[in-house]
Design a protein around this motif. Structure first.
Motif, PDB file in Angstrom:
ATOM      1  N   PHE A  18       0.841  -1.191   0.000  1.00 58.82           N
ATOM      2  CA  PHE A  18       0.000   0.000   0.000  1.00 58.82           C
ATOM      3  C   PHE A  18       0.883   1.250   0.000  1.00 58.82           C
ATOM      4  CE2 PHE A  18      -3.228  -2.684   2.453  1.00 58.82           C
ATOM      5  CZ  PHE A  18      -4.060  -2.842   1.364  1.00 58.82           C
ATOM      6  N   PRO A  19       0.484   2.287  -0.719  1.00 53.72           N
ATOM      7  CA  PRO A  19       1.250   3.532  -0.692  1.00 53.72           C
ATOM      8  C   PRO A  19       1.381   4.070   0.735  1.00 53.72           C
ATOM      9  CG  PRO A  19      -0.357   3.582  -2.478  1.00 53.72           C
ATOM     10  CD  PRO A  19      -0.655   2.353  -1.666  1.00 53.72           C
ATOM     11  N   GLY A  20       2.603   4.402   1.115  1.00 51.28           N
ATOM     12  CA  GLY A  20       2.856   5.005   2.417  1.00 51.28           C
ATOM     13  C   GLY A  20       2.988   4.027   3.560  1.00 51.28           C
ATOM     14  N   LEU A  21       2.722   2.758   3.343  1.00 55.01           N
ATOM     15  CA  LEU A  21       2.757   1.801   4.448  1.00 55.01           C
ATOM     16  C   LEU A  21       4.163   1.670   5.034  1.00 55.01           C
ATOM     17  CD1 LEU A  21       1.195  -0.188   6.209  1.00 55.01           C
ATOM     18  CD2 LEU A  21       1.654  -1.966   4.503  1.00 55.01           C
TER      19      LEU A  21
ATOM     20  N   LEU B 265      -3.765   1.002  25.254  1.00 48.44           N
ATOM     21  CA  LEU B 265      -5.010   1.022  24.494  1.00 48.44           C
ATOM     22  C   LEU B 265      -4.931   2.059  23.385  1.00 48.44           C
ATOM     23  CD1 LEU B 265      -7.925  -0.120  24.371  1.00 48.44           C
ATOM     24  CD2 LEU B 265      -8.625   1.870  25.713  1.00 48.44           C
ATOM     25  N   PRO B 266      -5.087   1.656  22.137  1.00 52.15           N
ATOM     26  CA  PRO B 266      -5.083   2.633  21.046  1.00 52.15           C
ATOM     27  C   PRO B 266      -6.232   3.630  21.200  1.00 52.15           C
ATOM     28  CG  PRO B 266      -4.876   0.379  20.193  1.00 52.15           C
ATOM     29  CD  PRO B 266      -5.239   0.266  21.637  1.00 52.15           C
ATOM     30  N   ARG B 267      -5.979   4.849  20.797  1.00 53.51           N
ATOM     31  CA  ARG B 267      -7.068   5.829  20.745  1.00 53.51           C
ATOM     32  C   ARG B 267      -8.037   5.451  19.638  1.00 53.51           C
ATOM     33  NH1 ARG B 267      -7.604   9.695  17.227  1.00 53.51           N
ATOM     34  NH2 ARG B 267      -5.391   9.619  16.640  1.00 53.51           N
ATOM     35  N   HIS B 268      -7.474   5.119  18.475  1.00 52.41           N
ATOM     36  CA  HIS B 268      -8.290   4.753  17.316  1.00 52.41           C
ATOM     37  C   HIS B 268      -7.512   3.722  16.510  1.00 52.41           C
ATOM     38  CE1 HIS B 268     -10.825   6.245  13.608  1.00 52.41           C
ATOM     39  NE2 HIS B 268     -10.884   4.928  13.788  1.00 52.41           N
ATOM     40  N   LEU B 269      -8.017   2.491  16.483  1.00 49.78           N
ATOM     41  CA  LEU B 269      -7.370   1.413  15.747  1.00 49.78           C
ATOM     42  C   LEU B 269      -8.027   1.259  14.383  1.00 49.78           C
ATOM     43  CD1 LEU B 269      -5.422  -1.056  15.670  1.00 49.78           C
ATOM     44  CD2 LEU B 269      -7.315  -2.410  16.620  1.00 49.78           C
ATOM     45  N   ALA B 270      -7.237   1.412  13.323  1.00 51.71           N
ATOM     46  CA  ALA B 270      -7.718   1.146  11.968  1.00 51.71           C
ATOM     47  C   ALA B 270      -7.289  -0.264  11.585  1.00 51.71           C
ATOM     48  CB  ALA B 270      -7.148   2.158  10.979  1.00 51.71           C
ATOM     49  N   VAL B 271      -8.267  -1.112  11.313  1.00 51.76           N
ATOM     50  CA  VAL B 271      -7.998  -2.505  10.941  1.00 51.76           C
ATOM     51  C   VAL B 271      -8.120  -2.608   9.429  1.00 51.76           C
ATOM     52  CG1 VAL B 271      -8.736  -4.901  11.190  1.00 51.76           C
ATOM     53  CG2 VAL B 271      -8.887  -3.338  13.148  1.00 51.76           C
ATOM     54  N   ILE B 272      -7.015  -2.930   8.780  1.00 52.15           N
ATOM     55  CA  ILE B 272      -7.006  -3.034   7.325  1.00 52.15           C
ATOM     56  C   ILE B 272      -7.201  -4.505   6.962  1.00 52.15           C
ATOM     57  CG2 ILE B 272      -5.799  -2.422   5.211  1.00 52.15           C
ATOM     58  CD1 ILE B 272      -6.390  -0.065   7.171  1.00 52.15           C
TER      59      ILE B 272
ATOM     60  N   GLY C 117      -8.692   2.427  -2.684  1.00 53.61           N
ATOM     61  CA  GLY C 117      -7.511   3.294  -2.763  1.00 53.61           C
ATOM     62  C   GLY C 117      -6.862   3.470  -1.408  1.00 53.61           C
ATOM     63  N   ILE C 118      -6.548   2.375  -0.736  1.00 46.31           N
ATOM     64  CA  ILE C 118      -5.986   2.438   0.616  1.00 46.31           C
ATOM     65  C   ILE C 118      -4.557   2.971   0.556  1.00 46.31           C
ATOM     66  CG2 ILE C 118      -5.359   1.100   2.658  1.00 46.31           C
ATOM     67  CD1 ILE C 118      -7.555  -0.907   1.860  1.00 46.31           C
TER      68      ILE C 118
ATOM     69  N   GLY D  24      -0.037  10.346  14.778  1.00 50.52           N
ATOM     70  CA  GLY D  24      -0.984   9.368  14.248  1.00 50.52           C
ATOM     71  C   GLY D  24      -0.756   9.095  12.778  1.00 50.52           C
ATOM     72  N   VAL D  25      -1.767   8.478  12.163  1.00 52.78           N
ATOM     73  CA  VAL D  25      -1.693   8.088  10.759  1.00 52.78           C
ATOM     74  C   VAL D  25      -3.005   8.436  10.075  1.00 52.78           C
ATOM     75  CG1 VAL D  25      -1.443   6.152   9.146  1.00 52.78           C
ATOM     76  CG2 VAL D  25      -0.151   6.152  11.290  1.00 52.78           C
ATOM     77  N   ASP D  26      -2.916   9.062   8.915  1.00 51.43           N
ATOM     78  CA  ASP D  26      -4.090   9.262   8.072  1.00 51.43           C
ATOM     79  C   ASP D  26      -4.221   8.055   7.141  1.00 51.43           C
ATOM     80  OD1 ASP D  26      -4.791  11.649   9.180  1.00 51.43           O
ATOM     81  OD2 ASP D  26      -4.041  12.891   7.532  1.00 51.43           O
ATOM     82  N   VAL D  27      -5.390   7.431   7.181  1.00 57.75           N
ATOM     83  CA  VAL D  27      -5.653   6.265   6.332  1.00 57.75           C
ATOM     84  C   VAL D  27      -6.653   6.675   5.261  1.00 57.75           C
ATOM     85  CG1 VAL D  27      -6.419   3.873   6.247  1.00 57.75           C
ATOM     86  CG2 VAL D  27      -5.298   4.741   8.317  1.00 57.75           C
ATOM     87  N   SER D  28      -6.212   6.713   4.015  1.00 62.36           N
ATOM     88  CA  SER D  28      -7.097   7.034   2.900  1.00 62.36           C
ATOM     89  C   SER D  28      -7.780   5.766   2.429  1.00 62.36           C
ATOM     90  CB  SER D  28      -6.300   7.646   1.747  1.00 62.36           C
ATOM     91  OG  SER D  28      -5.655   8.838   2.158  1.00 62.36           O
ATOM     92  N   THR D  29      -9.047   5.880   2.048  1.00 63.01           N
ATOM     93  CA  THR D  29      -9.818   4.701   1.647  1.00 63.01           C
ATOM     94  C   THR D  29     -10.293   4.769   0.204  1.00 63.01           C
ATOM     95  OG1 THR D  29     -11.853   5.704   2.515  1.00 63.01           O
ATOM     96  CG2 THR D  29     -10.594   4.287   4.005  1.00 63.01           C
ATOM     97  N   GLY D  30      -9.844   5.787  -0.541  1.00 61.10           N
ATOM     98  CA  GLY D  30     -10.215   5.909  -1.939  1.00 61.10           C
ATOM     99  C   GLY D  30     -10.646   7.317  -2.279  1.00 61.10           C
ATOM    100  N   ALA D  31     -10.651   7.619  -3.577  1.00 56.92           N
ATOM    101  CA  ALA D  31     -11.016   8.948  -4.039  1.00 56.92           C
ATOM    102  C   ALA D  31     -12.440   9.290  -3.616  1.00 56.92           C
ATOM    103  CB  ALA D  31     -10.872   9.027  -5.559  1.00 56.92           C
TER     104      ALA D  31
END
Length: 455
Positions: A148-151, A168-175, A233-234, A242-249
């Motif tokens: 993935f781009p940026g991973l 404990l994560p504040r916000h966990l993004a599960v891909i 478009g992940i 933190g991390v910004d996770v894009s999910t597509g246009a």
């Protein structure tokens, strides 16, 4: 050169048990493991993750205490250091148990190191060459890390490393919206984190029928988990801590504190020197085996996750049973005789056996289907856990059960009644006249069978 009767590379849930059987017969065996005995199940899979699931469920039930007339004053605190310690204790107890077991075997050597073939029946490890007429590969699999781009620019978790997380994560993004990702998503939501699931496909748990996938999504959303499917478009970008996770246009950007990559697994076969032994693999790296688990090279066998014939502890252990029966007991057992069965350990769990409705329809057989909601089950109502449903598929002509799914409280246990019937070749009319115990989940199975209708 050291000579053995059998060499085992990898110490998962097949190899050690077969090695022990052989050692018990006085055969000289070498068990080579580059890291820890027990494989994925013991060290990074079933045992620690289900320990974490149990901690998460305890928090969930405590929060629901008032629904049952149990008042808990004050908030519910989850101590992630204790949660992690419980999982570590389970790992070490199991691992040390295996070490102690093998230490008591006079004709078994445990060798820690990276093994590589130097020929069809010769293996190099720690500068020594070992040889044996039979070699068994039980090297397991590891998480896939997609491009993935940026991973590569961010810190991320896998199903292995997240077990050791003690904050404990504040916000966990599960891909990834398949089995591993879904279990961790619900688990961490119950620990108290904000959780978002990002899935490239149109459905969660895409191997399942759509009605089951939809019900799984409903269960997770009801607990406050955000779900983004069709994420084509992940991409990732660091932002502050933190991390910004894009999910597509044109789709939302998720601001996460932690990212879990759960996009599948790949076999640990790329560093074994398989070419030197002439062992064939498929395009994904899985070792190709016949119905008795032997590779294309006489005397070399592949067991467990690395052969692509099952991705579960129970299928790996069954590989041991098949190999032991055929090689030591004069049996004739085959992988193709195995009825596929597994569970998804969200809460409530999914128990699955046989084929799906989609597969049954594609087969061209005349089929019958019956479903019942868990709200019709006494135990589910008594426990206040009525999410999900039961579903059974049968062959209208042979009356054999083709498959079943129980998504609901204790579904992972109740499904075994179906599994046993399928293994025994019991027709559904015969099973329909069983008298199950009340009040249990299984007691509804005869009722569901009685409602089977041709579709």
């Amino acid at each position: 050169m050291k000579n053995y009767d059998a060499i085992f590379i990898g110490a998962g849930q097949s190899g050690p048990f077969l090695a022990a059987r052989m050692a018990g017969k006085g055969m000289k065996v070498a068990l080579i493991e580059r890291k820890y005995l027990g494989g994925t199940c013991v060290n990074a899979g079933c045992m620690p993750t289900k320990t974490l699931v149990a901690s998460a469920r305890a928090a969930h039930v405590a929060r629901r205490g008032a629904d049952y007339g149990v008042k808990i004053t004050g908030g519910i605190d989850v101590d992630m250091k204790i949660v992690r310690k419980r999982a570590e204790t389970v790992i070490m107890d199991a691992r040390n148990g295996l070490i102690g077991w093998f230490d008591g075997m006079e004709t078994a050597d445990i060798v820690y190191g990276q093994a590589q073939f130097t020929g069809p029946k010769t293996v190099s490890v720690n500068g020594e060459t070992l040889t044996a007429p039979q070699v068994f590969l039980n090297v397991g699999a590891r998480p896939v890390i997609p491009d993935f781009p940026g991973l590569k620019d961010i810190d991320y978790l896998t199903s292995t490393s997240i077990i050791y997380l003690d904050t404990l994560p504040r916000h966990l993004a599960v891909i990834g919206g398949s089995y591993i990702g879904l279990e961790f998503a619900q688990m961490y939501r119950r620990f108290g984190a904000k959780v978002t699931i990002v899935e490239r496909g149109p459905k969660l748990a895409s191997r399942e029928d759509e009605d089951i996938s939809d019900a799984i999504e409903d269960i997770l959303r009801a607990e406050g988990i955000a779900v983004h499917t069709n994420a084509d478009g992940i991409a990732f970008a660091k932002r502050g801590d933190g991390v910004d996770v894009s999910t597509g246009a044109g789709r939302p950007v998720i601001g996460a504190s932690h990212v879990l990559i759960a996009t599948g697994r790949r076999p640990n076969t790329d560093d074994l020197g398989l070419d030197a032994a002439g062992v064939a693999t498929d395009k994904r790296g899985y070792i190709t085996v016949d119905d008795r688990l032997m590779t294309n090279v006489e005397g070399i066998f592949a067991l467990g996750d690395c052969n692509g014939r099952g991705a579960f502890t129970h299928t790996s252990y069954n590989d041991f049973e098949i190999a032991a029966a055929n090689l030591l007991d004069g049996g004739d057992r085959r992988v193709s005789s195995r009825i596929p069965a597994y569970a998804l350990y969200i809460d409530p769990p999914l128990g699955r056996a046989g084929i799906t409705e989609k597969e049954a329809r594609f087969s061209g057989k005349k089929i019958m289907i019956s479903t019942r909601p868990m709200s019709r089950v006494g135990r589910a109502n008594e426990r206040g856990e009525t999410q999900g449903f039961m579903k059974i598929i049968a062959d209208a002509e042979t009356k054999q059960i083709l498959g079943a799914a129980i998504l609901g409280i204790e579904g992972d246990e109740a499904i075994h009644g179906i599994i046993d019937a399928m293994n025994a070749g019991t027709t559904y009319p015969a099973l329909q006249w069983s008298v199950p115990i009340h009040p249990t989940i299984s007691e509804l199975i005869p009722t569901v069978l009685g409602d089977l209708k041709t579709v």
